[in-house]
Motif scaffolding. Structure first.
Motif, PDB file in Angstrom:
ATOM      1  N   ARG A 229       0.908  -1.343  -0.135  1.00 46.81           N
ATOM      2  CA  ARG A 229      -0.120   0.016  -0.063  1.00 46.81           C
ATOM      3  C   ARG A 229       0.842   1.182   0.176  1.00 46.81           C
ATOM      4  O   ARG A 229       0.411   2.269  -0.960  1.00 46.81           O
ATOM      5  CB  ARG A 229      -1.042   0.026   1.145  1.00 46.81           C
ATOM      6  CG  ARG A 229      -1.998  -0.946   1.218  1.00 46.81           C
ATOM      7  CD  ARG A 229      -3.083  -0.751   2.273  1.00 46.81           C
ATOM      8  NE  ARG A 229      -2.548  -0.559   3.369  1.00 46.81           N
ATOM      9  CZ  ARG A 229      -2.547  -1.571   4.467  1.00 46.81           C
ATOM     10  NH1 ARG A 229      -2.974  -2.645   4.126  1.00 46.81           N
ATOM     11  NH2 ARG A 229      -2.057  -1.420   5.765  1.00 46.81           N
ATOM     12  N   ALA A 233       1.082   4.095  -2.756  1.00 47.96           N
ATOM     13  CA  ALA A 233       0.718   5.430  -2.728  1.00 47.96           C
ATOM     14  C   ALA A 233       1.633   6.473  -3.037  1.00 47.96           C
ATOM     15  O   ALA A 233       1.667   7.471  -3.614  1.00 47.96           O
ATOM     16  CB  ALA A 233       0.399   5.427  -1.123  1.00 47.96           C
ATOM     17  N   THR A 272      -7.428   0.083  -6.607  1.00 49.11           N
ATOM     18  CA  THR A 272      -8.223   1.498  -6.416  1.00 49.11           C
ATOM     19  C   THR A 272      -7.160   2.584  -6.107  1.00 49.11           C
ATOM     20  O   THR A 272      -7.297   3.900  -6.496  1.00 49.11           O
ATOM     21  CB  THR A 272      -9.240   1.058  -5.127  1.00 49.11           C
ATOM     22  OG1 THR A 272     -10.243   0.110  -5.824  1.00 49.11           O
ATOM     23  CG2 THR A 272     -10.105   2.343  -5.000  1.00 49.11           C
ATOM     24  N   LEU A 273      -6.231   2.314  -5.009  1.00 47.19           N
ATOM     25  CA  LEU A 273      -5.312   3.278  -4.625  1.00 47.19           C
ATOM     26  C   LEU A 273      -4.329   3.639  -5.588  1.00 47.19           C
ATOM     27  O   LEU A 273      -4.256   4.917  -5.941  1.00 47.19           O
ATOM     28  CB  LEU A 273      -4.279   2.499  -3.462  1.00 47.19           C
ATOM     29  CG  LEU A 273      -3.324   3.468  -2.841  1.00 47.19           C
ATOM     30  CD1 LEU A 273      -3.938   4.636  -2.087  1.00 47.19           C
ATOM     31  CD2 LEU A 273      -2.509   2.550  -1.791  1.00 47.19           C
ATOM     32  N   THR A 276      -6.421   6.243  -7.869  1.00 45.98           N
ATOM     33  CA  THR A 276      -6.603   7.596  -7.049  1.00 45.98           C
ATOM     34  C   THR A 276      -5.196   8.347  -7.120  1.00 45.98           C
ATOM     35  O   THR A 276      -5.281   9.346  -7.369  1.00 45.98           O
ATOM     36  CB  THR A 276      -6.758   7.395  -5.729  1.00 45.98           C
ATOM     37  OG1 THR A 276      -8.030   6.487  -5.552  1.00 45.98           O
ATOM     38  CG2 THR A 276      -7.295   8.488  -4.706  1.00 45.98           C
TER      39      THR A 276
END
Length: 283
Positions: A229, A233, A272-273, A276
């Motif tokens: 994650r 990011a 999804t991350l 975004t």
């Protein structure tokens, strides 16, 4: 140190575009080839998951793991049998495949079967080796050494790019931190953009405890989702993950492999991350 926001040179990898302007791609599979059926089953499951999520996918498994803690450790089925199995994965499942190569590997023979070549982290400073691999003309995933600063990867990439092969990726897999331990510095993912190459993050080797079990490496697979994650990011082009239907029985890197039956949920979140993060310019 140059601007860490250097843009990667865009190129197509196995038929799909790679780079920070494009969706995250996945390199995944068992660390080492065990059986043909395991390879086909794992590749089939991963293809079904990634097709459903729209994630470009490359199957990964090694026919020979030369870097083993013990000479008695399982290294794989060997090149001939390993390439046969990888060819079957390509034929039956319809996915591109990646495997590791070493200094004594007959590169052209391997390149005639696989779609992407990967250089082991410990060999990242071996100039002849890096250039010989790049000279095959195949896409290459350059693993960053556990001993190497992220800004020094620009020299490794430059060696490969000097051959004229532009399809070069650089891969972070953690850095040695004391004995039998690795840490991931997420700043390195931005710094390694200085190479001009797409950056890949290895979320499973980054939780490895090298030699941590004496005659074998340990691992802390429970931290794979947290690191994956974090890397997504930051903004990466690709994610590398070793996965296995039964990690506790895997013949190599089981302690740091992510369970196959938990891949879908993790990839859903990461996809999804990724969307975004890439919807706005990276800071």
């Amino acid at each position: 140190m140059s601007n860490v926001e250097t843009s990667a040179r865009p190129f197509e990898l196995c038929g799909f575009p790679v780079g920070l302007e494009h969706p995250l791609f996945l390199i995944a599979g068992p660390c080492v080839i065990e059986t043909e059926q395991l390879a086909l089953d794992t590749a089939g499951t991963l293809k079904e998951i990634t097709d459903g999520l729209g994630i470009p996918f490359i199957y990964k498994s090694s026919f020979d793991k030369a870097n083993r803690s013990s000479h008695a450790s399982y290294r794989g089925p060997g090149m001939e049998e390993g390439l046969r199995i990888l060819a079957e994965v390509k034929r039956q499942i319809g996915v591109p495949v990646l495997t590791d190569v070493h200094e004594d590997t007959p590169l052209q023979e391997v390149a005639s079967v696989v779609d992407v070549l990967q250089t082991p982290a410990f060999l990242c400073r071996q100039t002849n080796f890096i250039q010989n691999v790049a000279n095959t003309g195949k896409p290459v995933n350059l693993k960053k050494g556990q001993f190497l600063a992220p800004w020094d990867m620009k020299h490794v990439a430059a060696k490969a790019l000097a051959t004229g092969n532009r399809r070069i990726m650089v891969c972070e897999r953690g850095v040695s931190f004391g004995y039998n331990n690795l840490v991931s510095d997420m700043r390195s993912l931005s710094i390694m953009r200085e190479t001009g190459c797409p950056v890949v993050y290895d979320a499973t080797h980054s939780v490895q405890l090298p030699g941590g079990q004496g005659t074998a490496s340990g691992g802390q697979r429970e931290f794979v989702p947290a690191l994956a994650r974090a890397a997504v990011a930051v903004g990466i082009s690709g994610l590398f993950m070793e996965t296995h239907p039964d990690p506790d029985r895997a013949l190599s890197d089981g302690p740091n492999s992510w369970p196959l039956d938990r891949m879908k949920a993790l990839l859903e979140l990461l996809s999804t991350l990724d969307r975004t993060v890439k919807a706005s310019p990276l800071l």
